[in-house]
Design an enzyme around this catalytic site. Structure first.
Site, PDB file in Angstrom:
ATOM      1  N   GLN A  75      43.767  54.400  37.378  1.00  0.00           N
ATOM      2  CA  GLN A  75      42.682  54.970  36.574  1.00  0.00           C
ATOM      3  C   GLN A  75      41.389  54.191  36.769  1.00  0.00           C
ATOM      4  O   GLN A  75      40.443  54.680  37.367  1.00  0.00           O
ATOM      5  CB  GLN A  75      43.103  55.015  35.111  1.00  0.00           C
ATOM      6  CG  GLN A  75      44.275  55.955  34.880  1.00  0.00           C
ATOM      7  CD  GLN A  75      44.779  55.937  33.446  1.00  0.00           C
ATOM      8  OE1 GLN A  75      44.351  55.134  32.620  1.00  0.00           O
ATOM      9  NE2 GLN A  75      45.707  56.817  33.146  1.00  0.00           N
ATOM     10  N   ASP A  76      41.331  52.979  36.247  1.00  0.00           N
ATOM     11  CA  ASP A  76      40.186  52.108  36.498  1.00  0.00           C
ATOM     12  C   ASP A  76      40.689  50.669  36.507  1.00  0.00           C
ATOM     13  O   ASP A  76      41.840  50.413  36.165  1.00  0.00           O
ATOM     14  CB  ASP A  76      39.044  52.334  35.497  1.00  0.00           C
ATOM     15  CG  ASP A  76      39.472  52.230  34.044  1.00  0.00           C
ATOM     16  OD1 ASP A  76      40.656  51.980  33.777  1.00  0.00           O
ATOM     17  OD2 ASP A  76      38.612  52.395  33.162  1.00  0.00           O
TER      18      ASP A  76
END
Length: 228
Positions: A70-71
């Site tokens: 995701q991040d």
């Protein structure tokens, strides 16, 4: 806005990736401006410096597995520019990575890795790609919607368009939402390894052996997933 002359992509990433990401070169330059502005206003970001584009340092043509995150980890000292990976010095692993390793041992029968450094996977052709490449420390998701998605979407489209063997491992709803970018790429899908969701379909999903089976179906060598 703090601006600087953008460096040519071939100076900041592997040449195959530079060509693949040329359609979003302007967006990459804009993200550089965004990060410089963050620093000018007294904020920092993770991962540091050249590690922001680290996923694109390995050869584009050699990628066989796409593993989407995701991040970056928002904990200072954790994010290294490769999804889910941490530096060898990190002793208390993030919960998601601990769960990945638990599934790794169950799926493949290998011993628990000695560190959370996934660099060997990257060097063997696993693209460890976060959808968003930076984050404000201690603020998960803080750089979502700032522009990185256009860059990583292009990376995924370019990989899918090569016509070479490729398997995507998509953990969680965010990763699975990228499926339309690569309609012809075989995917291994499950719940996310986060402690909040791992017991709802990640554990027991055997992603590594399933990815290898899909590679072999395409006539490719299976991935060597062993970690020291």
């Amino acid at each position: 806005m703090v601006s600087a002359m953008p460096r040519p992509l071939h100076e900041i990433m592997e040449s195959g990736w530079a060509e693949a990401l040329e359609p979003v070169a302007d967006r990459i330059a804009q993200m550089g401006d965004f990060l410089r502005q963050e620093v000018a206003e007294g904020r920092t970001y993770l991962p540091a410096g050249e590690n922001v584009l680290r996923a694109f340092q390995q050869p584009f043509d050699q990628v066989r597995v796409l593993l989407v995150g995701q991040d970056p980890y928002p904990t200072p000292g954790h994010a290294v520019g490769l999804s889910f990976s941490v530096s060898p010095e990190v002793r208390r692993l993030p919960g998601s990575l601990r769960n990945i390793f638990l599934e790794y041992t169950q799926d493949l029968g290998y011993p628990m890795p000695s560190s959370g450094d996934l660099t060997p996977w990257a060097e063997r052709g696993v693209l460890l790609l976060n959808r968003v490449l930076t984050v404000t420390p201690r603020k998960p998701g803080s750089h979502r919607g700032k522009g990185w998605e256009a860059v990583t979407d292009q990376a995924i489209r370019a990989l899918a368009a090569r016509g070479k063997p490729l398997v995507a491992i998509l953990w969680g709803r965010d990763a699975r939402s990228l499926r339309p970018l690569m309609p012809d790429v075989p995917c291994v899908e499950s719940a996310h390894p986060s402690p909040m969701s791992a017991h709802h379909g990640f554990f027991g999903s055997r992603p590594f052996s399933r990815a290898n089976a899909l590679l072999e179906q395409q006539g490719a060598e299976p991935m060597d997933w062993r970690l020291p």
